[in-house]
Scaffold this active site. Structure first.
Site, short mmCIF file in Angstrom:
data_model
loop_
_atom_site.label_atom_id
_atom_site.label_comp_id
_atom_site.label_asym_id
_atom_site.label_seq_id
_atom_site.Cartn_x
_atom_site.Cartn_y
_atom_site.Cartn_z
N SER A 19 0.85 -1.20 0.00
CA SER A 19 0.00 0.00 0.00
C SER A 19 0.88 1.25 0.00
CB SER A 19 -0.93 0.00 1.21
OG SER A 19 -0.20 -0.18 2.40
N GLU A 40 0.99 5.61 0.84
CA GLU A 40 0.35 6.71 1.57
C GLU A 40 0.65 8.06 0.91
OE1 GLU A 40 0.59 6.48 5.85
OE2 GLU A 40 1.05 8.61 5.96
N ASP A 98 -2.11 14.11 16.51
CA ASP A 98 -1.44 15.05 17.42
C ASP A 98 -1.98 16.42 17.08
OD1 ASP A 98 0.40 13.29 18.73
OD2 ASP A 98 1.47 13.18 16.82
N PHE A 154 12.19 15.55 10.49
CA PHE A 154 10.88 14.92 10.63
C PHE A 154 10.94 13.76 11.64
CE2 PHE A 154 7.45 12.17 8.69
CZ PHE A 154 6.41 12.97 9.12
N HIS A 184 4.06 -0.83 3.56
CA HIS A 184 3.25 0.39 3.37
C HIS A 184 4.24 1.54 3.16
CE1 HIS A 184 -0.12 3.23 4.09
NE2 HIS A 184 0.75 3.94 4.78
#
Ligand code: FAD
Length: 281
Positions: A9, A11, A103, A210, A260
């Site tokens: 998959s 994102e 968040d 990040f 993913h």
């Protein structure tokens, strides 16, 4: 394991501009050759991307062939708002979700009616029974708010028992951590498919920043190898493809049920890694 059993998959984040939308269509087209299970689309906690996420998943779903899977967060949202959004998803034939706490963006304080992802899983199951397939988040390197692995696995187990079908992990570069997490789950008789989240390395200095924010660890040997190429993105990417390919090989060889990819709306690096793995279609 055959390619059919393997859960692939990708994102995306919901683009806001026309150029971003066109770019994402091209990315989706390029990635479609790998026969993914679904394309997931992130959701800005607190509702900041609500309409863009909705628009993006509807577009994916309407094209047909590959399921759209919106992420859904509960911080800063009322249950009524969440239910209305889920009704829209259902009306468009969307039947997969990634269910998260989220968040809150800095400055926002309202917690929302569901405090944790487990409460949101319960809400979805309570109001929509088995209509949605639910994925939740897992953290092989332990969620930043958790004191230790045992507590984190206990809370993870609650999400699974509340009705989640599978889990997707935060990205990591240390395969041992993933297998240690799987062992810890098995010891508690929790054995859902836990799909490793894979972050290709596009720009190493952005990745470091990040990773600090989301609590993902970058091993010292990767930092020191990338330090050979401080201003050379092309060499960073080339090395990154090698590193992530080896990580994926280790994961697959030892039984990971899928991959993913966090694509950042780009196809090139994910496709290079999948080609190396002979999973590019
Ligand atoms: P939870 O499962 O609720 O856990 C949060 C923390 O609370 C953990 O430390 C957990 O151990 C603890 N906890 C859980 N239950 C309890 C309890 N009952 N009592 C006390 N402590 C508890 N964020 C976004 O904003 N939008 C996205 O689209 C998005 N997509 C993501 C996709 C993936 C695959 C992943 C891994 C993360 C994603 N995130 C996203 C980030 C995520 O929202 C954050 O990591 C957030 O901090 C935790 O979300 P969660 O669903 O894991 O929370």
């Amino acid at each position: 394991m055959s390619k059919q059993d393997f859960n692939l998959s990708f994102e995306f984040f919901p683009p806001r501009t026309e150029a971003g939308k066109e770019k994402l269509v091209a990315t989706r087209q390029a990635l479609a050759a790998t026969n993914p299970e679904f394309y997931s689309v992130t959701f800005g906690a607190g509702g900041s991307t609500r309409d863009n996420t909705l628009e993006t998943v509807i577009d994916i779903q309407q094209k047909g062939g590959i399921d759209a899977c919106p992420h859904l967060t509960c911080v800063g949202a009322t249950n009524q708002e969440i239910i209305e959004l889920l009704e829209q998803y259902r009306a468009h034939g969307i039947h997969r979700l990634v269910v998260l706490r989220g968040d809150l963006p800095s400055g926002m304080v309202a917690m929302g009616e569901c405090k944790y992802a487990v409460d949101l899983v319960e809400l979805v199951r309570d109001r929509f029974a088995d209509y949605f397939s639910i994925a939740v988040a897992a953290y092989p390197e332990v969620h930043p708010d958790s004191k230790n692995l045992a507590t984190d696995v206990d809370f993870f187990a609650r999400k699974m028992k509340a009705g989640a079908d599978l889990a997707i992990t935060q990205y990591f570069y240390n395969a041992e951590g993933y297998f240690h997490f799987i062992d810890a789950c098995q010891q508690k008789q929790i054995e859902p498919p836990v799909i490793p989240g894979i972050m290709p390395i596009g720009n190493f200095s952005s990745l470091k920043k990040f990773s600090r924010q989301c609590g993902a660890e970058i091993p010292r040997w990767i930092k020191k190898s990338m330090a050979n190429y401080p201003d050379d993105i092309e060499s960073q990417q080339k090395l990154g493809v090698e590193i992530v390919t080896r990580l994926c090989e280790k994961l697959i060889d030892n039984g990971a049920p899928g991959l993913h990819f966090y694509t950042m709306n780009q196809s090139r690096l994910s496709l290079q890694i999948l080609k190396n793995l002979n999973l590019d279609g």
